[in-house]
Structure formats: structure tokens, C-alpha cells
Motif scaffolding. Structure first.
Motif, PDB file in Angstrom:
ATOM      1  N   GLU A  81      28.932  54.405  46.309  1.00 51.91           N
ATOM      2  CA  GLU A  81      29.299  54.057  47.679  1.00 51.91           C
ATOM      3  C   GLU A  81      30.093  52.755  47.676  1.00 51.91           C
ATOM      4  O   GLU A  81      30.031  51.982  46.721  1.00 51.91           O
ATOM      5  N   PRO A  82      30.829  52.490  48.757  1.00 53.06           N
ATOM      6  CA  PRO A  82      31.560  51.220  48.838  1.00 53.06           C
ATOM      7  C   PRO A  82      30.593  50.026  48.777  1.00 53.06           C
ATOM      8  O   PRO A  82      29.494  50.080  49.317  1.00 53.06           O
ATOM      9  N   ALA A  83      31.026  48.991  48.095  1.00 52.63           N
ATOM     10  CA  ALA A  83      30.227  47.764  47.976  1.00 52.63           C
ATOM     11  C   ALA A  83      31.163  46.573  48.148  1.00 52.63           C
ATOM     12  O   ALA A  83      32.358  46.666  47.897  1.00 52.63           O
ATOM     13  N   ARG A  84      30.615  45.472  48.574  1.00 54.54           N
ATOM     14  CA  ARG A  84      31.383  44.245  48.744  1.00 54.54           C
ATOM     15  C   ARG A  84      31.017  43.276  47.627  1.00 54.54           C
ATOM     16  O   ARG A  84      29.873  43.229  47.194  1.00 54.54           O
ATOM     17  N   GLU A  85      32.004  42.510  47.230  1.00 60.57           N
ATOM     18  CA  GLU A  85      31.747  41.460  46.244  1.00 60.57           C
ATOM     19  C   GLU A  85      32.439  40.197  46.722  1.00 60.57           C
ATOM     20  O   GLU A  85      33.637  40.201  47.002  1.00 60.57           O
ATOM     21  N   GLU A  86      31.668  39.139  46.835  1.00 56.02           N
ATOM     22  CA  GLU A  86      32.201  37.826  47.219  1.00 56.02           C
ATOM     23  C   GLU A  86      32.261  36.970  45.956  1.00 56.02           C
ATOM     24  O   GLU A  86      31.278  36.879  45.216  1.00 56.02           O
ATOM     25  N   ILE A  87      33.394  36.353  45.735  1.00 52.52           N
ATOM     26  CA  ILE A  87      33.584  35.530  44.539  1.00 52.52           C
ATOM     27  C   ILE A  87      34.033  34.145  44.961  1.00 52.52           C
ATOM     28  O   ILE A  87      34.920  33.993  45.798  1.00 52.52           O
ATOM     29  N   GLU A  88      33.403  33.152  44.382  1.00 55.80           N
ATOM     30  CA  GLU A  88      33.848  31.764  44.498  1.00 55.80           C
ATOM     31  C   GLU A  88      33.610  31.153  43.128  1.00 55.80           C
ATOM     32  O   GLU A  88      32.457  30.945  42.737  1.00 55.80           O
ATOM     33  N   ALA A  89      34.696  30.938  42.385  1.00 54.65           N
ATOM     34  CA  ALA A  89      34.537  30.529  40.992  1.00 54.65           C
ATOM     35  C   ALA A  89      35.628  29.554  40.572  1.00 54.65           C
ATOM     36  O   ALA A  89      36.792  29.727  40.937  1.00 54.65           O
ATOM     37  N   PRO A  90      35.244  28.570  39.763  1.00 59.69           N
ATOM     38  CA  PRO A  90      36.252  27.677  39.189  1.00 59.69           C
ATOM     39  C   PRO A  90      36.842  28.320  37.932  1.00 59.69           C
ATOM     40  O   PRO A  90      36.239  29.229  37.346  1.00 59.69           O
ATOM     41  N   PHE A  91      38.018  27.866  37.533  1.00 57.97           N
ATOM     42  CA  PHE A  91      38.585  28.294  36.257  1.00 57.97           C
ATOM     43  C   PHE A  91      39.352  27.144  35.640  1.00 57.97           C
ATOM     44  O   PHE A  91      39.768  26.212  36.319  1.00 57.97           O
ATOM     45  N   GLU A  92      39.502  27.221  34.327  1.00 59.20           N
ATOM     46  CA  GLU A  92      40.226  26.194  33.588  1.00 59.20           C
ATOM     47  C   GLU A  92      40.770  26.828  32.316  1.00 59.20           C
ATOM     48  O   GLU A  92      40.080  27.612  31.664  1.00 59.20           O
ATOM     49  N   THR A  93      41.999  26.519  31.999  1.00 58.91           N
ATOM     50  CA  THR A  93      42.579  27.028  30.764  1.00 58.91           C
ATOM     51  C   THR A  93      43.563  26.015  30.201  1.00 58.91           C
ATOM     52  O   THR A  93      44.041  25.136  30.916  1.00 58.91           O
ATOM     53  N   LEU A  94      43.834  26.168  28.935  1.00 57.18           N
ATOM     54  CA  LEU A  94      44.759  25.291  28.241  1.00 57.18           C
ATOM     55  C   LEU A  94      45.852  26.167  27.638  1.00 57.18           C
ATOM     56  O   LEU A  94      45.565  27.167  26.973  1.00 57.18           O
ATOM     57  N   LEU A  95      47.102  25.803  27.902  1.00 55.94           N
ATOM     58  CA  LEU A  95      48.258  26.530  27.395  1.00 55.94           C
ATOM     59  C   LEU A  95      49.052  25.606  26.484  1.00 55.94           C
ATOM     60  O   LEU A  95      48.935  24.386  26.578  1.00 55.94           O
TER      61      LEU A  95
END
Length: 166
Positions: A81-95
Motif C-alpha cells: 500500500e502507499p506509505a509516506r516517508e519523511e526525511i531530514e538528514a545532513p550530508f557531507e562529502t569530499l571531492l
């Protein structure tokens, strides 16, 4: 310069621009962009997606830090069935603009190895989408959905059980 991601060219930042000062981006999405992102991530929909990113260059390295906030339409792996997902997340990367290519050297999988930058720009929009994908639940479930295994008799699991006479 790399092709622009689903978020468009507004989030492609040239390395030359980063030479002068760090750059802050506020990421906001349109309905068309959210539809394209949902298609890329193979999910039913993206209702809301926003965030911020800060890019800073130091020598050959570019550090990208940010935060993602999203409201997604998903499909429950238990009930379908349809479901909801709430996301609040930090991210960090090095290039890096100077990738080290050594086949002889053993890789340390725990080390934070910078990813190479292709071309003369960083697509912050694409990084944003990649980190959204990483923040998504691997097996989304609708609230209250619990998996209940079907129990069978052990003898029914044997391929020879049909040969048994009762």
C-alpha cells in the motif's frame, strides 16, 4: 562541465567560482523537478524536497556539506500500500580535482577517500539527489505494518514429503 541533474543547471557550480569564496546554495524544487527525481529514484512520488548545501574549495579538495528535507511517497514492502516517508538528514562529502590512481596500493575501505570531480564543475543538485537516495529507508513500511511469516509444517518443506504415505 557536467550535464545538469534533474535539479537543473542552477546547481552546477564551476570550480573557478569556488576559488574565490565558499558558496552557499538554497535548494528548492518545482513539481516537474520532483517528478523527474521520483522517476530517477523509482518511487511513486516526491511531495516536497528542499535543503541547503555549502561548497568550499581548498587546493584540490572541495568539501560539500548540507541538509536534505523531503516528503516522499513510497510503497510499503509488507502491504504494498502507499506509505509516506519523511526525511531530514545532513550530508557531507569530499571531492577532488586530483584523483590518485594507484592499482598497486591497497585500499582502506574505512578511509574517507575523496571522489574525483569530472570536468570543471560540481553538480551540487546531483549530489543532493544521491544523498537523498542514501537517506531513504531501504525497506519502507506503512505505519503499523508488521510482517507475519507463514508457518508451515517442517515435513512439507522436504522435496520428498510427497513420496511419504500416510
Amino acid at each position: 562541465m557536467p550535464d545538469a541533474s534533474e535539479l537543473g543547471a542552477a546547481y552546477v557550480v564551476s570550480l573557478e567560482r569556488l576559488e574565490a569564496d565558499p558558496m552557499a546554495l538554497s535548494i528548492e524544487t518545482t513539481p516537474d523537478q520532483r517528478a523527474a527525481i521520483a522517476q530517477r529514484l523509482r518511487i511513486p512520488g516526491v511531495d516536497a524536497l528542499e535543503g541547503e548545501a555549502r561548497l568550499q574549495k581548498s587546493g584540490p579538495l572541495v568539501r560539500v556539506e548540507g541538509r536534505i528535507k523531503a516528503s516522499l511517497k513510497r510503497q510499503c514492502v509488507v502491504t504494498l500500500e502507499p506509505a509516506r516517508e519523511e526525511i531530514e538528514a545532513p550530508f557531507e562529502t569530499l571531492l577532488t580535482t586530483d584523483p590518485v590512481e594507484s592499482e598497486e596500493e591497497e585500499l582502506d575501505l574505512d578511509a574517507d577517500v575523496p571522489e574525483p570531480i569530472e570536468g570543471d564543475a560540481v553538480d551540487a543538485g546531483d549530489l543532493f539527489i544521491q544523498y537523498l537516495a542514501l537517506a531513504m529507508a531501504e525497506h519502507p513500511r506503512k505505519d503499523g505494518a508488521e510482517f507475519e511469516p507463514v508457518l508451515t509444517k517442517p515435513e512439507a518443506l522436504s522435496p520428498f514429503s510427497v513420496l511419504k504415505s500416510d
